[in-house]
Design an enzyme around this catalytic site. Structure first.
Site, PDB file in Angstrom:
ATOM      1  N   LYS A   6       0.853  -1.197   0.000  1.00 49.35           N
ATOM      2  CA  LYS A   6       0.000   0.000   0.000  1.00 49.35           C
ATOM      3  C   LYS A   6       0.886   1.243   0.000  1.00 49.35           C
ATOM      4  CE  LYS A   6      -3.958   1.904   2.641  1.00 49.35           C
ATOM      5  NZ  LYS A   6      -4.753   1.748   3.882  1.00 49.35           N
ATOM      6  N   SER A  35      -9.618   1.848   2.900  1.00 46.70           N
ATOM      7  CA  SER A  35      -8.718   2.548   2.002  1.00 46.70           C
ATOM      8  C   SER A  35      -7.680   1.659   1.320  1.00 46.70           C
ATOM      9  CB  SER A  35      -7.975   3.631   2.782  1.00 46.70           C
ATOM     10  OG  SER A  35      -7.152   3.058   3.784  1.00 46.70           O
ATOM     11  N   SER A  37      -9.815  -0.416   7.202  1.00 48.60           N
ATOM     12  CA  SER A  37      -9.241  -0.216   5.868  1.00 48.60           C
ATOM     13  C   SER A  37      -8.560  -1.430   5.255  1.00 48.60           C
ATOM     14  CB  SER A  37      -8.248   0.943   5.899  1.00 48.60           C
ATOM     15  OG  SER A  37      -8.948   2.161   5.807  1.00 48.60           O
TER      16      SER A  37
END
Ligand SMILES: [Mg+2]
Ligand SMILES: [Zn+2]
Lengths: 482, 487, 96
Positions: free
Chosen positions: B77, B152, B176
């Site tokens: 990420k 996210s 997330s």
């Protein structure tokens, strides 16, 4: 109306740890700009702080030396404000639960002791340094600011007093005596010139006798004891004039301009600051156990007030004791060594706090840079006691020793300052003077002491001032009573 | 060639049936075919990945074996800093930023010889539940590209679901990792707070953020956590005790365990398909020998409000460092104050600005006690509620999200309704407890549904044990239909 | 309860240079969110201590040891402007 100044002082002390407060970067002020920086102290994305254990140990020491209560558990908070030299745009500091709170420092000023209450001692971190360039380097006309983050994250301890101080002289004495505590602990370079100790003062005035505090003005940028005293004196006069003139004192921050000798308001778009303190979520609480606190207490060195008390026990008056303890670096060490070698404490103290101190100030020198040793002090005070030096000759000898001309004996000989204290030799001189002034002796014998001083003067003149006046007096008295 | 999981691939690498270079090329090839539609990655590091793959193959050839990630393609990420690889947190304010260091989680993967395929898309600074708040465009759900992948960590979830990585790293502040895993039909887990170092994770809300893996199987999740977990002297909130054995009872099934169904996490707001899949799974666990009880978390409702004060408050300070002074974007101005003000207004997207404003307000003079201070007390209540629930049950279960993947653009205009979709996942972040999402089926529209297992702090072993039982009982094996085109 | 937000002041504190339209947009959105968030105030937290942190850890320190710093060139390369080894920014306004 009589106005009473009310002063509180905040002192920031940079600790001399090897590494910074929250990262492993070296603490070193001589380095090239931005060479002691890492993700943590530059606030790069993703970096996290980890507190330096040594700094925590030292703040506990400082707190104990200032008679504070050590919180069993304390917290770091974030103090939020934007400033280009503050990389995270928040400072990790402490808020409602500092490591140390509620202490005091007894301050000696003109022989009197004033107790200054300490509100708190807390741990935080320093900012980077800004240099303003272009437009002549003055802040208001700078064309750019250059930033060096080597200092960012250096551990700071902030010592905050209660508004307990009522004159610039007291403020100065407090600051000096606090510095002497910090120095004794050995936790900071405590050098004002280098910014390792910095003062901010909160000043207000109120009608004598009032309990309520007036609007407080924060004065910043004083970088010597003298400028602290001057800035406060200026600010008190300024506020008094405004009040006498019927004006209100706005709460504000003012900047001391050393050159102009005035304080100036800082123009800021932001009204009152709102630091939005909240507990620092990257850190966990600090717990100081009773055992740890007592262990640290047991390792405290002899503190200035304790040392002062010991010197008073040697027979010194409290002022001399204080000057030795808190005056020029190294004097106390010399004093103790000389006394250890058998010198008379009062005499050694007198010469160190008097002539030596005056010399160092005059020459802007440190004692370490001069040749004076404890053995020299023993020798010189011995010569004085033996009458081999007059007080004025001793001053000259001391200057010579400090200048590196040799031992007191060597300097006195070289400068021909040895006093005649050999009774037989002086007797010869006295008798010669009496022979040429027969009437004088008669007058004295009949009770008229007027010519006595004249006779002493004549002997001194005959010996070019080297005869010990005490011995001359003694011999003359002997002759008169014969 | 395709390997279903890290453990398959890891075994194949060791028996010589595949090389890391082949695995890596396959992942990059999959990316080159899917990225135009999915946009899982912000940066693909073809060269770096191939070099790492070759290094891993050389290590295998030399008989060196540094652990299960040796030679495995992993997607990171983009809020995890990677030395030498652009790291933006999906924000304009960090466009072009090359970090000079690796975060600890990345360093641990690299130390085992993992192959970093690239950096995945996210909601800017991890603020969002749909990966639509990326400054560089949204990521799409491989099950239906009109749908969001969740967020996210949407990019990492999609990379794993689509096969352009075998494992993805994500971060979970309010769900997330778990929510995008649920919406993409993969496994996502948030460890106990402190178990995985946050050093190198671009902070959103420090007291809530945790890094965790997104994988295809529960077994892979265990292997990943074994690699990631452990004390880190660079993170003062890192757990200092011994890392527990996550495999205790792993394959023992749920017989003898008590499963607590959270009463408040059903009913209004929960889609029928989601509820049905959830109930079906609970029944399977019951059939497998678990005792099922209902538990209550009375503070759950208000916990969402607390979260939306605490997280923005922390983020308002965490994002203060993005000021145009030392790195990233700068919009020049006549004074440093104006430079900062312009830089931040231009560099941050609207969701980030919204949260910074919210957090700044909640901390400001006069409001602290009513908002932030009160939220911290609610947090205590949430923890107490969980403690009481864990007296009745070994684990708690719920749907991971109230709905399956929603349509792109359907919630962007209503921040509050987006926030409300995190109701199932937020409580574990407030409590600091571990939780995992396991795929348990598809709804009528063919969209994946996640089943969440929550456990007390450091209770990963029992959490994995139940998750493994769910995985076995449900045997969810569908793949996104779009992948058929390229396989 | 209606929540009155001095949005311009909040934006100023956060160093966000927003236009008037942007400010009023955010003001409206924050009002909605805070209305919801204000529910924390209805919750009875009498006698409840705040939790700032999910961990009950204390005393996480590092020894006072120097660790290598970053290479200055690498650091300054990432900066928008630098000069002679310093980061360069526009001047401060605050002092007279
Ligand atoms: Mg301070
Ligand atoms: Zn550093």
């Amino acid at each position: 109306m009589n106005w009473e100044p009310v002063i509180g002082i905040e002192v920031h002390v940079e600790l001399k740890t090897a590494s910074k407060m929250f990262c492993g970067c070296r603490v070193d002020f001589g380095s090239e700009p931005n060479t002691n920086v890492c993700p943590v102290c530059l606030a790069l994305p993703g970096a996290l702080p980890v507190p330096n254990e040594q700094a925590i140990e030292w703040i506990v020491q400082i707190g104990l030396a200032l008679n504070c209560t050590i919180s069993p558990q304390s917290l770091f908070h974030r103090k939020n404000y934007f400033y280009a030299d503050l990389p995270k745009n928040y400072q990790i500091s402490q808020f409602d639960i500092p490591v140390c709170s509620g202490g005091f420092l007894d301050v000696v000023l003109d022989g009197e002791t004033v107790r200054v209450a300490i509100n708190r001692v807390h741990q935080e971190e320093d900012t980077g340094k800004s240099i303003h360039v272009g437009g002549g380097g003055r802040i208001h006309s700078a064309e750019a600011t250059l930033l060096d983050f080597n200092r960012a994250g250096v551990p700071l301890v902030e010592v905050v007093t209660e508004p307990d101080i009522h004159s610039p002289a007291q403020a100065r004495a407090y600051a000096q005596q606090l510095r002497s505590v910090i120095e004794t602990l050995g936790v900071s370079d405590a050098k004002l010139e280098e910014g390792s100790m910095r003062f901010d003062a909160n000043v207000s005035i109120r009608p004598q006798g009032d309990q309520e505090l007036g609007a407080k003005v924060e004065v910043k940028n004083m970088n010597s004891f003298r400028s602290l005293e001057r800035a406060l004196a200026y600010e008190i006069v300024r506020q008094t004039e405004l009040r006498e003139d019927g004006q209100r004192i706005p709460q504000e921050t003012r900047h001391w301009d050393e050159e102009a000798g005035i304080t100036q308001g800082m123009r800021s778009k932001e009204g009152s600051s709102d630091y939005r303190y909240f507990p620092e979520p990257d850190l966990v609480p600090i717990v100081v156990s009773d055992e740890q606190r007592e262990r640290i207490r047991s390792t405290l060195p002899e503190l200035p007030h304790e040392r002062r008390a010991r010197y008073v026990d040697f027979g010194l008056d409290s002022h001399a004791a204080w000057v030795l303890v808190s005056g020029e670096d190294g004097l106390a060490g010399l004093f103790e060594d000389a006394v250890g070698l058998g010198a008379d404490p009062k005499q050694v103290a007198k010469w160190l706090t008097g002539e030596t101190t005056a010399y160092l100030r005059r020459e802007d020198a440190t004692i370490e840079s001069r040749a004076l040793t404890a053995a020299h002090l023993v020798e010189m005070t011995g010569m004085l006691a033996a009458g081999k030096l007059s007080a004025s000759a001793a001053k000259e000898v001391l200057t010579g020793v400090l200048d590196g001309e040799g031992s007191p004996g060597e300097v006195a000989t070289a400068r021909d300052l040895i006093q005649m204290s050999d009774g037989a030799a002086i007797e010869v001189e006295v008798d010669a003077v009496l022979d040429s002034n027969p009437d004088a002796l008669e007058k004295i014998r009949s009770g008229d002491m007027k010519p006595f001083g004249f006779l002493v003067g004549q002997v001194m003149r005959a010996t070019s001032g080297k005869a010990d006046p005490k011995v001359v007096n003694e011999i003359l008295r002997n002759r008169a009573s014969q | 060639m395709s390997y279903h999981s890290l453990s398959d691939a890891s075994a194949a690498l060791r028996d010589g049936s595949v090389t890391s270079r082949e695995l890596t090329d396959a992942a990059l090839d999959r990316a080159s075919k899917t990225e135009a539609e999915l946009h899982a990655y912000l940066t693909l590091d073809h060269d770096g990945a191939r070099q790492s793959a070759d290094a891993a193959d050389a290590a295998f050839a030399a008989g060196r074996d540094s652990g299960p990630f040796q030679g495995i393609p992993v997607a990171i990420k983009d809020n995890l800093v990677t030395r030498g690889i652009e790291t933006t947190a999906a924000s304009q304010i960090l466009a072009g930023y090359i970090p000079p260091y690796d975060g600890t989680a990345v360093a641990r993967l690299k130390a085992q010889g993992a192959v970093i395929t690239g950096k995945t898309n996210l909601d800017e600074f991890a603020m969002g539940s749909s990966t639509e708040n990326s400054a560089f465009g949204p990521t799409r759900n491989p099950w239906n590209t009109n749908r969001v992948p969740g967020g996210s960590s949407g990019g990492s979830a999609v990379a794993v679901a689509a096969g352009s990585a075998l494992v993805g790293l994500g971060s979970d502040t309010g769900g997330s990792i778990r929510q995008p895993a649920a919406l993409c039909g993969v496994v996502g887990m948030k460890p106990t707070y402190g178990l995985v170092s946050r050093y190198g994770l671009i902070a959103f809300a420090s007291s809530l953020d945790q890094i965790g893996p997104i994988t295809r199987t529960v077994e892979d999740s265990v292997a990943a956590l074994e690699t990631l977990a452990g004390h880190d002297p660079l993170d003062a909130t890192s757990y200092r005790g011994d890392v527990p054995d996550f495999r205790v009872g792993f394959d023992d099934g749920v017989a003898g365990l008590t499963i607590g169904v959270v009463r408040q996490l059903s009913g209004e707001g929960f889609e029928a398909g989601v509820e049905a899949a959830f109930r079906r799974t609970v029944d399977l666990l019951s059939e497998a020998g678990a005792r099922v009880v209902e538990v209550s978390l009375p503070s759950l409702d208000v916990s969402l409000s607390a979260y939306y004060l605490i997280a923005p408050a922390e983020c308002s300070a965490n994002l203060a460092r993005f000021d145009g002074v030392r790195y990233g974007l700068r919009h020049d101005g006549p004074t440093v104050e104006e430079m900062m003000t312009a830089t931040r207004a231009d560099g941050f997207g609207p969701e980030v600005i919204r949260r910074i404003l919210l957090g700044t307000y909640a901390l400001s003079a006069g409001y602290y006690d009513a908002f932030y201070g009160q939220a911290q007390k609610v947090r205590t209540k949430v923890i107490q509620d969980f403690e009481a629930a864990y007296e009745q049950a070994d684990v708690l279960v719920s749907p991971t999200a109230p709905t399956t993947a929603f349509e792109v653009g359907s919630k962007t205009q209503e921040p509050l309704s987006m926030y409300l979709s995190d109701i199932c996942t937020i409580p574990s972040n407030l409590a600091g407890d571990p939780a995992i999402s396991v795929p348990v089926g598809l709804d009528d529209a063919g969209l994946p549904i996640g089943f969440q297992v929550m456990a007390p702090a450091l209770g990963e072993a029992v959490m994995f044990r139940v998750a493994r039982a769910v995985e076995r009982a449900v045997a969810f094996e569908q793949r996104p239909p779009m992948l058929e085109v390229w396989s | 309860m209606p929540i009155d937000i001095d949005i311009a002041h909040v934006a100023r504190l956060a160093r966000l240079g927003l236009s008037d339209e942007e400010l009023s947009g955010y003001q409206a959105q924050l009002g909605v969110i805070l209305d919801h968030a204000a529910r924390v105030q209805e919750f009875d937290t009498e006698g409840v201590e705040p939790t700032a942190h999910p961990l009950s850890m204390v005393n996480a320190f590092r020894p006072d040891e120097v660790r290598p710093s970053l290479d200055r060139r690498e650091v300054l390369e990432q900066s928008p402007a630098h000069e002679d080894g310093y980061f360069r920014v526009p001047p401060h306004l605050e002092t007279q």
